[in-house]
Design an enzyme around this catalytic site. Structure first.
Site, PDB file in Angstrom:
ATOM      1  N   LYS A 112       0.827  -1.203   0.000  1.00  0.00           N
ATOM      2  CA  LYS A 112       0.000   0.000   0.000  1.00  0.00           C
ATOM      3  C   LYS A 112       0.872   1.269   0.000  1.00  0.00           C
ATOM      4  CE  LYS A 112      -3.999  -2.284   0.679  1.00  0.00           C
ATOM      5  NZ  LYS A 112      -3.511  -3.686   0.710  1.00  0.00           N
TER       6      LYS A 112
HETATM    7  C1  LIG Z   1      -4.127  -4.791   0.288  1.00  0.00           C
HETATM    8  C2  LIG Z   1      -3.290  -5.991   0.204  1.00  0.00           C
HETATM    9  C3  LIG Z   1      -3.570  -6.994  -0.736  1.00  0.00           C
HETATM   10  C4  LIG Z   1      -4.750  -6.924  -1.665  1.00  0.00           C
HETATM   11  O1  LIG Z   1      -4.605  -5.939  -2.650  1.00  0.00           O
HETATM   12  P1  LIG Z   1      -5.870  -5.385  -3.437  1.00  0.00           P
HETATM   13  O2  LIG Z   1      -5.359  -4.265  -4.250  1.00  0.00           O
HETATM   14  O3  LIG Z   1      -6.857  -4.944  -2.386  1.00  0.00           O
HETATM   15  O4  LIG Z   1      -6.401  -6.522  -4.239  1.00  0.00           O
HETATM   16  C5  LIG Z   1      -2.706  -8.089  -0.786  1.00  0.00           C
HETATM   17  N1  LIG Z   1      -1.665  -8.191   0.061  1.00  0.00           N
HETATM   18  C6  LIG Z   1      -1.385  -7.256   0.969  1.00  0.00           C
HETATM   19  C7  LIG Z   1      -0.246  -7.459   1.886  1.00  0.00           C
HETATM   20  C8  LIG Z   1      -2.172  -6.129   1.073  1.00  0.00           C
HETATM   21  O5  LIG Z   1      -1.883  -5.197   1.988  1.00  0.00           O
END
Ligand SMILES: *Cc1c(COP(=O)(O)O)cnc(C)c1O
Length: 496
Positions: A112
């Protein structure tokens, strides 16, 4: 070419990129999508000579066409700096015959950060461009990682404040500690008694509440979203797909025009949608492999054409993927429905009322780039151990879901296309699950003791993000019931 943004749910007017970033969600509840997905206007060979920041500019300028070169470059410069523990920003690790694209080298050691380190700058720049004087209130629902990354991105950013809701019993201990120790006078963190979908629905309801918007405006506030529905989150995520492909090209690991597979551990469908956009921009892609954990709504959807969230919500060791409503899927639905806003709105209305919708065969055909897969808890743990034993590489639980799904896929299809697996979190963030997967003997050990063990077995340095929270004070202890989310926001902002 100017790119404007329109809602997935109505064929009304369009807005500029900066307006779409400010609004987050369209007024009709739809998501903003570009009027067309732009192509890269530079060859991949030339991009292969660029660093991450320059690549980011090449990709983002195509989407954010109302930003000046100076504005965009300044946002990029402030985002992708020493907050990342490597100059490469998103390095590739070739292990066990695949390329792991490590998206966890930022401030909060999860992917993120890739988007949330730039979003505050895109947002404040957008506000200036649109003569907004209200304070921007970021309202976020998190399944764990977004929350901390958004808090870190927005803390003490002038003209903004941020309120984060998370499922009190639905995130890892480390994730929770990361959030509740967040500094910054403009930050608030609230646990709710429901799950992530409840948090997300509550936040969406507040965004759609016109009366609340009016009260806020009177007091000099307006909401914006840092969730992955914001186009300002999606666009920066396209960058690392372009970057990873061009790195492989530079290394000679792929030849000109050679296709790759991208495997993405998926929750809200933002990350994999960014890969789809990268393909549409001109990156040669064979399959986009969408990996789910036990909450395999998306796998079932790709198999059957029926999206059905009516099922048990399962808490897994990959909590950032414990999601039954994948918000960003709406953008794909809109595209495969031939950009038919009415059809999309109908399907989303069905999802809201009955938890379910189905797509036509024609639409299913339009999704042929995608393959769904899922991995159980057992398989996920076994994959962590398998790759550790084979290559000495320690991966987190989310990445392991993707890795397990990929190996299943490869066995099933004998597809030998070079493959990039999105590695979305540092194993340090999920040390308990990771270490017990490697060896049962770690069961019951304290989180921080396991972090030390992890450092030993992987031969990697403990990231700053983890060292930091060992001793930090808890600054947020607010908990509320799902139904009280709005009251809580009013209280925090002093609206009541
Ligand atoms: C948010 C997240 C995901 C999922 O990603 P999306 O874009 O919501 O599909 C997968 N792995 C981690 C560690 C995340 O923080």
């Amino acid at each position: 070419m100017e790119i404007r943004y329109k809602s997935t749910r109505s064929s009304g007017g369009t807005v500029t990129a900066s307006q779409a970033i400010l609004k987050g969600l369209a007024e009709d509840g739809g998501l903003f999508v570009p009027t067309s997905i732009p192509k890269l206007d530079m060859s991949l060979e030339d991009i292969a000579k660029m660093d991450y920041q320059e690549t980011a500019y090449q990709v983002m300028k195509q989407f954010l066409t109302d930003f000046t070169e100076d504005e965009l470059k300044s946002c990029i410069k402030r985002a992708y700096d020493e907050k990342f523990d490597t100059k490469e920003i998103a390095p590739l690790a070739e292990k066990d015959g695949v390329h792991y694209l490590e998206l966890f080298h930022g401030a909060t050691i999860a992917f993120k950060d890739m988007a949330l380190s730039i979003l505050p700058h895109l947002l404040t720049t957008s506000a200036k461009k649109n003569q907004i004087s209200n304070q921007i209130v970021i309202l976020t629902a998190t399944s764990g990682d977004t929350g901390k990354a958004a808090l870190a991105g927005f803390a003490d950013v002038e003209g903004t404040s941020i309120i984060v809701f998370y499922p009190k019993n639905g995130v890892s201990k480390i994730q929770e500690r990361q959030m509740v120790t967040q500094k910054g006078a403009n930050t608030s963190v609230v646990g709710i008694t429901g799950n992530f979908d409840d948090a997300q629905s509550g936040v969406k309801a507040m965004f759609n509440n016109k009366e609340l918007a009016k009260t806020m405006d009177e007091k000099g506030y307006q909401f914006s979203s840092a969730n992955s529905i914001n186009i300002g989150r999606l666009v920066p995520q396209v960058v690392y797909y372009v970057y990873s492909y061009t790195r492989l090209l530079a290394q000679g690991a792929v030849q000109k025009d050679e296709k790759v597979n991208f495997v993405v551990p998926t929750g809200n469908f933002g990350n994999i949608l960014a890969a789809f956009y990268a393909k549409n921009m001109g990156i040669p892609v064979n399959k986009l492999i969408c990996a789910s954990n036990d909450n395999k709504v998306l796998y079932d959807f790709f198999e059957t054409g029926v999206y059905d969230k009516n099922r048990e919500f399962i808490l897994t060791s990959s909590p950032s993927m414990d999601i039954l409503i994948s918000s960003n899927l709406e953008r794909l639905i809109y595209k495969i429905a031939g950009e038919d806003a009415k059809k999309t709105a109908d399907m989303m209305a069905a999802l809201a009322s009955s938890g379910k919708y189905s797509i036509t065969e024609e639409m299913q055909f339009q999704m042929k780039d995608f393959v769904g897969g899922w991995a159980s808890e057992e398989k996920t743990a076994a994959e962590i151990k398998r790759v550790y034993d084979a290559a000495g590489y320690v991966m987190d639980t989310h990445t392991a879901v993707a890795s397990a799904v990929y190996h299943d896929y490869k066995e099933r299809t004998a597809d030998t296309t070079k493959t990039v697996i999105a590695s979305t979190a540092s194993p340090y963030k999920f040390a308990t699950s990771v270490m017990t997967a490697i060896d049962e003997k770690y069961k019951g050990m304290d989180d921080f003791a396991l972090i030390d063990e992890l450092s030993k077995v992987s031969g990697t340095k403990i990231p700053n993000a983890v060292e930091e929270i060992r001793s930090a004070d808890v600054l947020h202890d607010r908990v509320c019931e799902t139904e009280k989310m709005q009251d809580t926001v009013e209280e925090i902002l002093g609206l009541a």
